[in-house]
Design an enzyme around this catalytic site. Structure first.
Site, PDB file in Angstrom:
ATOM      1  N   LEU A   1     -15.447  83.891 -18.443  1.00  0.00           N
ATOM      2  CA  LEU A   1     -15.611  83.232 -17.187  1.00  0.00           C
ATOM      3  C   LEU A   1     -14.914  81.779 -17.406  1.00  0.00           C
ATOM      4  CD1 LEU A   1     -18.915  84.128 -15.593  1.00  0.00           C
ATOM      5  CD2 LEU A   1     -16.437  85.064 -14.923  1.00  0.00           C
ATOM      6  N   GLY A   2     -14.264  81.528 -18.576  1.00  0.00           N
ATOM      7  CA  GLY A   2     -13.373  80.360 -18.982  1.00  0.00           C
ATOM      8  C   GLY A   2     -14.302  79.207 -19.019  1.00  0.00           C
TER       9      GLY A   2
ATOM     10  N   ALA B   1     -15.979  80.002 -12.528  1.00  0.00           N
ATOM     11  CA  ALA B   1     -17.292  80.495 -11.749  1.00  0.00           C
ATOM     12  C   ALA B   1     -17.406  79.371 -10.938  1.00  0.00           C
ATOM     13  CB  ALA B   1     -18.455  80.755 -12.606  1.00  0.00           C
ATOM     14  N   SER B   2     -17.178  77.779 -11.374  1.00  0.00           N
ATOM     15  CA  SER B   2     -17.503  76.705 -10.631  1.00  0.00           C
ATOM     16  C   SER B   2     -16.315  76.047 -10.302  1.00  0.00           C
ATOM     17  CB  SER B   2     -18.367  75.833 -11.582  1.00  0.00           C
ATOM     18  OG  SER B   2     -19.659  76.650 -11.716  1.00  0.00           O
ATOM     19  N   GLY B   3     -15.083  76.205 -10.932  1.00  0.00           N
ATOM     20  CA  GLY B   3     -13.882  75.317 -10.806  1.00  0.00           C
ATOM     21  C   GLY B   3     -14.363  74.043 -11.259  1.00  0.00           C
TER      22      GLY B   3
ATOM     23  N   GLY C   1     -17.229  78.792 -17.796  1.00  0.00           N
ATOM     24  CA  GLY C   1     -17.569  78.535 -16.584  1.00  0.00           C
ATOM     25  C   GLY C   1     -16.845  77.964 -15.476  1.00  0.00           C
TER      26      GLY C   1
ATOM     27  N   HIS D   1     -18.373  84.830 -38.330  1.00  0.00           N
ATOM     28  CA  HIS D   1     -18.224  84.165 -37.200  1.00  0.00           C
ATOM     29  C   HIS D   1     -16.986  83.308 -37.222  1.00  0.00           C
ATOM     30  CE1 HIS D   1     -20.685  81.284 -34.082  1.00  0.00           C
ATOM     31  NE2 HIS D   1     -19.659  81.836 -33.711  1.00  0.00           N
TER      32      HIS D   1
ATOM     33  N   TYR E   1     -26.509  79.322 -33.441  1.00  0.00           N
ATOM     34  CA  TYR E   1     -27.087  78.715 -32.312  1.00  0.00           C
ATOM     35  C   TYR E   1     -28.326  78.174 -32.293  1.00  0.00           C
ATOM     36  CZ  TYR E   1     -23.233  82.003 -30.662  1.00  0.00           C
ATOM     37  OH  TYR E   1     -22.016  82.414 -30.516  1.00  0.00           O
TER      38      TYR E   1
END
Length: 339
Positions: free
Chosen positions: A209-210, A215-217, A212, A128, A61
């Site tokens: 949350l896939g 969360a946002s669609g 995002g 990892h 990261y």
């Protein structure tokens, strides 16, 4: 004063973590440009003081900068109050990428991570991605030495196949397997998760949350920048996105009826999968962190669970769960030790 986020036992070797962790990748890029260091340190301190004490990073990261950031944040915290997880093994994602599990590389990565994090030990050290060139027993042998030396406490695997998990566990007990698991991605329920549970290995879902989307669609796509790797996700493109939007809308309606957000419902579903499951949703925003913590209080009935799993069956969302080049590093097999 540490918050009241419940604790779980991760694996059968004695490790305990907060039931909800914090993925730190996005603080140093990955989903856009790096965020201001001071803000991220405040967020980490707030998370830990709220009871979210399981912090997840990697040498990849940044690369490297996220570990340095976490190290700075730890200066304002009691070391024993945090369960620190980091990873090694991906040398590069450029071109076809490069994975390495050679013993010398294992040790060099561990020493470098300890220095960047500025700590005496790493609580949970993950492979990892598994090197398809090196027998897993060889890589694990060096990790076992690092445990014996006190440089790491527990060993984890990420995106590993059932046979690799078994072979690694035979060398030294594996404490956790990190994998993508959510209503968005349920493929590991067929073999990997049952293998972990048979062996007493904890499960750490990333991307709960896939990426995002849960969360946002579909509006998530509108905000992606050139620095955001999600722009290459097959599920967020063309006809796949149109199909997946319909599934999101159905999940969203259930959340509306329950009086919670779609992200809270999706995260609660993951949290509801067992006391051996500790998801690590990432965020860089205080309000999202608070929302995630509140998901611990969202109760899902048997009927609601059945409905969610019907909507989001294993092959419901269309498109590969990761870009092909990254997916190629998952669930690989290593040569037998004798070859």
């Amino acid at each position: 004063m540490t918050g009241s986020v419940r604790r779980i036992k991760l694996g059968s070797q004695g490790m305990e973590v907060s039931a909800l962790g914090l993925g730190c990748l996005g603080m140093s890029g990955g989903y856009g440009p790096p965020k201001p260091e001071e803000d991220m340190i405040k967020l980490i301190h707030y998370a830990v003081n709220s009871g979210v004490t399981h912090l997840d990073t990697s040498d990849l990261y940044g690369p490297y900068t996220n570990e340095i950031l976490i190290g700075k944040a730890l200066k304002g915290l009691e070391r024993g109050s945090v369960q620190l997880a980091t990873k090694f093994g991906i040398k590069s994602l450029v071109g076809e990428g490069e994975i390495c599990g050679d013993p010398e590389y294992v040790r060099a990565c561990c020493e470098a991570s300890l220095k960047r994090l500025d700590v005496d030990y790493i609580d949970l050290y993950y492979i990892h991605r598994v090197d398809p060139r090196v027998p897993i027993e060889i890589t694990m042998g060096e990790l076992k030495k690092l445990v014996e030396e006190g440089k790491i406490k527990y060993i984890g695997l990420s995106e590993a196949s059932p046979s690799t998990i078994r072979r690694a566990h035979a060398v030294h007990p594996i404490t956790a397997v990190q994998l993508e698991w959510s209503l968005w991605t349920r493929v590991h329920e067929e073999e990997v998760i049952p293998t972990c549970r048979e062996l007493g290995i904890g499960i750490v879902p990333y991307g709960p949350l896939g990426s995002g989307f849960l969360a946002s669609g579909p509006k998530l796509v509108d905000g992606l920048t050139e620095y955001d790797h999600r722009q290459y996700n097959p599920r967020l493109q063309g006809e796949n996105l149109e199909h997946n939007e319909m599934l999101f809308d159905r999940i969203h309606k259930i959340a509306e009826i329950k009086g919670c957000t779609t992200s809270q419902l999706a995260l609660a579903w993951v949290l509801n999968q067992g006391f051996d499951v500790g998801p690590i949703p990432g965020t860089t925003k205080m309000e999202n962190l608070n929302r995630n913590i509140e998901s611990l209080s969202v109760n899902i009935s048997v009927a609601e669970n059945d409905e969610l799993e019907c909507i989001a069956s294993i092959d419901a969302f269309k498109g590969g769960r990761l870009p092909p080049a990254i997916l190629a590093f998952s669930n690989v097999e290593t040569p037998p030790l004798s070859s």
